[in-house]
Motif scaffolding. Structure first.
Motif, mmCIF file in Angstrom:
data_model
loop_
_atom_site.group_PDB
_atom_site.id
_atom_site.type_symbol
_atom_site.label_atom_id
_atom_site.label_comp_id
_atom_site.label_asym_id
_atom_site.label_seq_id
_atom_site.Cartn_x
_atom_site.Cartn_y
_atom_site.Cartn_z
ATOM 1 N N GLU A 59 -33.145 -37.301 -3.767
ATOM 2 C CA GLU A 59 -34.462 -37.548 -3.185
ATOM 3 C C GLU A 59 -35.547 -37.370 -4.235
ATOM 4 O O GLU A 59 -35.503 -36.438 -5.039
ATOM 5 N N ASN A 60 -36.546 -38.251 -4.208
ATOM 6 C CA ASN A 60 -37.640 -38.185 -5.177
ATOM 7 C C ASN A 60 -38.873 -37.457 -4.656
ATOM 8 O O ASN A 60 -39.745 -37.084 -5.430
ATOM 9 N N ASP A 61 -38.957 -37.306 -3.349
ATOM 10 C CA ASP A 61 -40.098 -36.596 -2.765
ATOM 11 C C ASP A 61 -39.617 -35.794 -1.560
ATOM 12 O O ASP A 61 -38.475 -35.928 -1.119
#
Length: 922
Positions: free
Chosen positions: A216-218
């Motif tokens: 996940e990036n955020d």
């Protein structure tokens, strides 16, 4: 006068009431009905209008019904679609539609298709909703017929029920809630744009937990998932809590008129009156849920009301929570929920001082910590003392909610539960630990004591991702091992995470403390396992290794596991002279099957501790001196679950296979399009060699390569000069090519082992071959013509000229040869044998062909020719075949070791059966 507002909901409530009345004096499989709460609280629902139960409490769900008025056709596609979706949601294989005039029963087959299996149309004259109420007598009569027919279907097993566990924790319910992650994530993100304080809180949380979500990036989707799961847990537990505290009944007030913020207040009110703060504590952002998603959560709450979950016991709580959420949330970290009986066995084997502190540092949902707590209480220790001496922690924040549930009991309400968040690699004895007050959530500080016992299901994390999850653990543990064993010792880079953790936990144990862990079986037979065993025996006495001989312990995972029981020792002081290691095989599936004997687990643990064989287990005990000899023979520890004492008597008859063969994995040059050309290539025959591409192409003891490999060790210039333009043009075709990641083939295929980037070397042509993952058939095949073999095969290339290769082939396929093949590998989760070419090269032994006279060799080859003519068979069938028995008799007599044949056969069968047993509960 007809009541004009008599609608579908009104009729459905009357139907439920009549079902209950009709069943009141009957002894049939249908015991009760529900659904009225849903009908009273909403115009539409995501759950069936009527629920049929197989018991009075609603713990067994039989079927869901959809009810309509006559003006809705029974064939309405939307009606059928909705009913099917609700059946899938519950996990049942049937559903019933009834529009008063006609009722239809659908069955869902194993392929997922639904079809009509019964129709009731006695009331086809009722074709308007206005006359339904005045025809009450008639529809009740039809209802009774429907119920009687359904009872017959259930009794015959043609349609099946489901339990609350399967329904509430199945894929249907889980997906029903978690499919909304994207919507919730977007809502949270939108809200953060208007509230910077909330945004700050989210990113502070994200900085703490982002390692848990490497993909996940955020933070928005991880936070959304946590919120949805948290709501499911809170609602679930609140309904269960109604059985113990009447104040929890206000959970029923959460309906479609309740806003999320109001529901938070209701949950907080329950916590203030009933404790369980760790369970009910507010979660970041949980009130910021879009209305469409909140409606589903409310429907879930209403459904729980219908199920009367307040009747469910503590064991069922654990199963519900484990099955629904934990496996999904923790899959990345490789852990799987520990079955309760496995946890019971682990703690019974490990804990000797039941009053001492016990700790699970990878607690997950708390099954093992709960088992330790139960063991203490069953021993007469008070609930309070048992809770005070039971500790648990986890690297991840979310599972702690469920671990708290596991240790929750009405008798310990208000007591501090020793559960905290901590990465196992950061643990230190006597450090201050922050805990929560169960009433108001305030902080409490306790010192982490040294433990009498540590019990845990260690994370099943492959070495590839260790640096992401525990970046410092490799260096720290290897430094500790070097100090104890010397500079040359350290764990290999391919070691799984669990290989490092016992040495972390060593510091947390008291002197003579005990460590009981569940780990993958790979350490018993892999290359990295060799160094792991050396280090392990320096820091611990290995008391027992327990495996299953009847199915996997973790049905939802392909991993095969052991229990490992260790006693702490001082690496510099303690001697292990005279110590033994017990290799224990559970011969019955005591983990996944039900047994009436409540003391069975404790009795089995007692048998293992006292080395007493019984009908549930087999124990093979080896002295450390014997194990040293086994290691020298190259036999893996997987083989020690069978009796291998006879091996010590025949070592002078054995020869390392590497004295005759170069043994290696098949070719893996990395670009099959180049090296395995398709027809029409135009390459000169001189540059083509046969290749065996798959074990599926091996049909018997003799294998024929059925494909071609491009084998050229000549320079491009020389090819051109010789006019060999077929090979030349073939190479040029790939000269400017790139691989799947865009790297030039000329670069990635260049290797000092090969003459040119496009070369295969003739020296790697094979004479014999075996699959790297044989299953039921164990044998070594001789190639009809020397050939290349693919990378999923192990090749044997003869490097001597003074031995009869047909004789060697026969000896490698003798019962002793098959034993060595089985004993050099380990079983995978689907039952295949995992073999390693490097280990074969170093450790494979064969009966020494140089010890056989010419006459004996001819007799052996003659009997083997009959075996080859017969062909390969599954191992157990093979060993019982007369042709095989005659062949093995001749082989063993030639070496004077025929008296050990029965022991060899028993050992081989035992190892094979243990390996294949994992398929029994798939």
């Amino acid at each position: 006068m007809v009541q004009l507002n008599y609608n579908e909901r009104s009729w459905a409530i009357d139907v439920i009431a009549e079902i209950k009345k009709y069943l009141a004096n009957k002894s049939v499989i249908i015991k009760n009905a529900g659904g009225e709460n849903t009908l009273k609280k909403s115009k539409s629902t995501y759950f069936p209008d009527v629920l049929l139960f197989g018991d009075e409490l609603g713990n067994s769900i039989l079927q869901g019904w959809e009810l309509k008025m006559p003006d809705t056709p029974i064939t309405d596609p939307e009606l059928i679609k909705n009913a099917r979706e609700k059946a899938d949601l519950l996990g049942v294989n049937s559903f019933l539609l009834w529009n008063v005039s006609e009722a239809v029963l659908y069955k869902i087959d194993d392929e997922g298709n639904h079809k009509i299996i019964k129709t009731w149309n006695d009331l086809n004259y009722i074709n308007t909703r206005e006359i339904v109420r005045e025809r009450t007598v008639e529809w009740k009569q039809t209802l009774h017929k429907i119920l009687d027919d359904l009872v017959d279907y259930f009794n015959r097993g043609e349609i099946r029920s489901t339990t609350i566990i399967d329904s509430v924790t199945g894929e249907g319910i889980s997906n029903f809630i978690l499919e909304n992650v994207y919507l919730v994530a977007d809502c949270l993100k939108q809200y953060s744009a208007t509230n910077v304080d909330f945004e700050d809180e989210v990113f502070i949380w994200w900085d703490t937990v982002r390692v848990e979500y490497p993909n996940e990036n955020d933070p928005w989707q991880p936070l959304a998932k946590n919120i949805l799961i948290s709501w499911m847990n809170k609602l679930l537990f609140a309904h269960i809590l109604k059985n113990f505290r009447e104040e929890a009944a206000i959970i029923d007030k959460i309906d479609l008129d309740t806003k999320p913020a109001e529901a938070v207040n209701i949950i907080t009110d329950i916590s203030s009156k009933c404790d369980f703060w760790n369970i009910f504590a507010p979660q970041l952002g949980e009130e910021h849920i879009p209305s469409s998603v909140w409606e589903k959560i409310v429907h879930y709450n209403i459904f729980l009301t219908d199920l009367k979950l307040e009747s469910v016991g503590q064991d069922l709580i654990q199963e519900i929570l484990q099955s629904t959420i934990y496996r999904t949330h923790r899959k990345l970290a490789g852990q799987f929920t520990t079955p309760k009986k496995l946890a019971d066995l682990l703690v019974a084997l490990t804990i000797k001082n039941k009053r001492g502190n016990v700790y699970d540092p990878c607690c997950g949902t708390g099954t093992i910590a709960r088992a330790a707590f139960d063991l203490k209480v069953e021993s007469g220790i008070s609930y309070k003392e048992a809770l005070q001496t039971t500790w648990a922690s986890d690297k991840f924040s979310f599972p702690l909610q469920m671990a708290t549930l596991a240790l929750t009991n009405p008798k310990n309400i208000g007591e501090v539960i020793n559960i905290f968040k901590k990465d196992i690699s950061d643990l230190k004895a006597k450090e201050d630990i922050k805990l929560s007050n169960p009433v108001d959530g305030s902080e409490i500080i306790k010192q982490l004591p040294q433990m009498s016992s540590i019990v845990s299901n260690l994370p099943f994390v492959r070495q590839e991702v260790i640096k992401k999850l525990n970046p410092s653990i490799i260096k720290n543990i290897n430094n500790k091992i070097k100090k104890a064993l010397g500079k040359g010792y350290q764990l290999k880079a391919k070691s799984d995470l669990y290989a490092y953790l016992p040495f972390v936990l060593w510091d947390l144990l008291k002197d003579d403390g005990r460590l009981g862990i569940i780990i993958s079986n790979s350490w018993l037979s892999t290359e990295w396992g060799v160094e792991f065993k050396k280090a392990l025996r320096k820091f611990f006495h290995i008391e027992a290794i327990v495996t299953s001989g009847k199915g996997k312990w973790f049905n939802n995972a392909d991993v095969v596991t052991n229990i490992l029981i260790l006693n702490k020792i001082n690496p510099k002081a303690d001697s292990l002279e005279g110590k033994e290691i017990s290799f224990v095989t559970l011969t019955e599936d005591i983990i996944n099957k039900e047994y009436n004997d409540k003391n069975l687990i404790n009795n089995i643990a007692r048998s293992i501790r006292t080395k007493k064989k019984d009908k549930y287990l087999n124990i093979e005990t080896y002295s450390l001196e014997q194990i040293k000899k086994i290691d020298e023979l190259g036999i893996t520890w997987s083989a020690l679950f069978s009796n291998c004492d006879w091996l010590f008597e025949i070592t002078d008859k054995l020869l390392p296979a590497s004295k005759i063969f170069d043994i290696a994995r098949g070719e893996r040059r990395g670009w099959n399009a180049l090296f395995y050309p398709e027809p029409g290539h135009g390459i000169e025959k001189i540059y083509l060699k046969p290749v065996l591409k798959s074990s599926r192409d091996i049909k018997g003891y003799t294998a024929t390569a059925n494909s071609e490999a491009f084998c050229c060790t000549v320079s491009l210039q020389k090819l051109r000069e010789m006019g060999h333009l077929g090979a030349y043009n073939w190479i040029k075709k790939f000269e400017n090519g790139v691989n799947n990641t865009g790297q030039p083939l000329v670069e990635v295929l260049t290797n000092p082992q090969y003459s040119y980037w496009y070369s295969l070397e003739p020296k790697t042509l094979a004479d014999f071959v075996i699959s790297m993952n044989p299953d039921e058939r164990l044998f070594v095949a001789k190639l009809e013509t020397r050939s290349f073999v693919d990378q999923r095969l192990i090749r044997f290339t003869a490097n001597v000229q003074d031995v009869d290769m047909d004789l060697v082939h026969a000896l490698m396929n003798s019962i002793l040869g098959l034993f060595f093949i089985e004993a050099l590998g380990f079983g995978r989760g689907l039952g295949a044998l995992d073999l390693n070419a490097t280990k074969f090269k170093r450790d494979l032994k064969i009966l020494n062909p140089y010890l056989v006279s010419k006459e004996q060799a001819e007799r052996i080859k003659d009997k083997f020719s009959k075996l080859k003519k017969r062909g390969t068979l599954p191992l157990l069938e093979d060993l019982n075949c007369g042709i095989r028995k005659e062949f093995d008799d001749v082989v063993l007599r030639a070496f004077g070791i025929e008296k050990y044949k029965e022991q060899m056969e028993r050992s081989l069968k035992n190892l094979y059966n243990i390996r294949k047993s994992v398929c029994q509960n798939n």
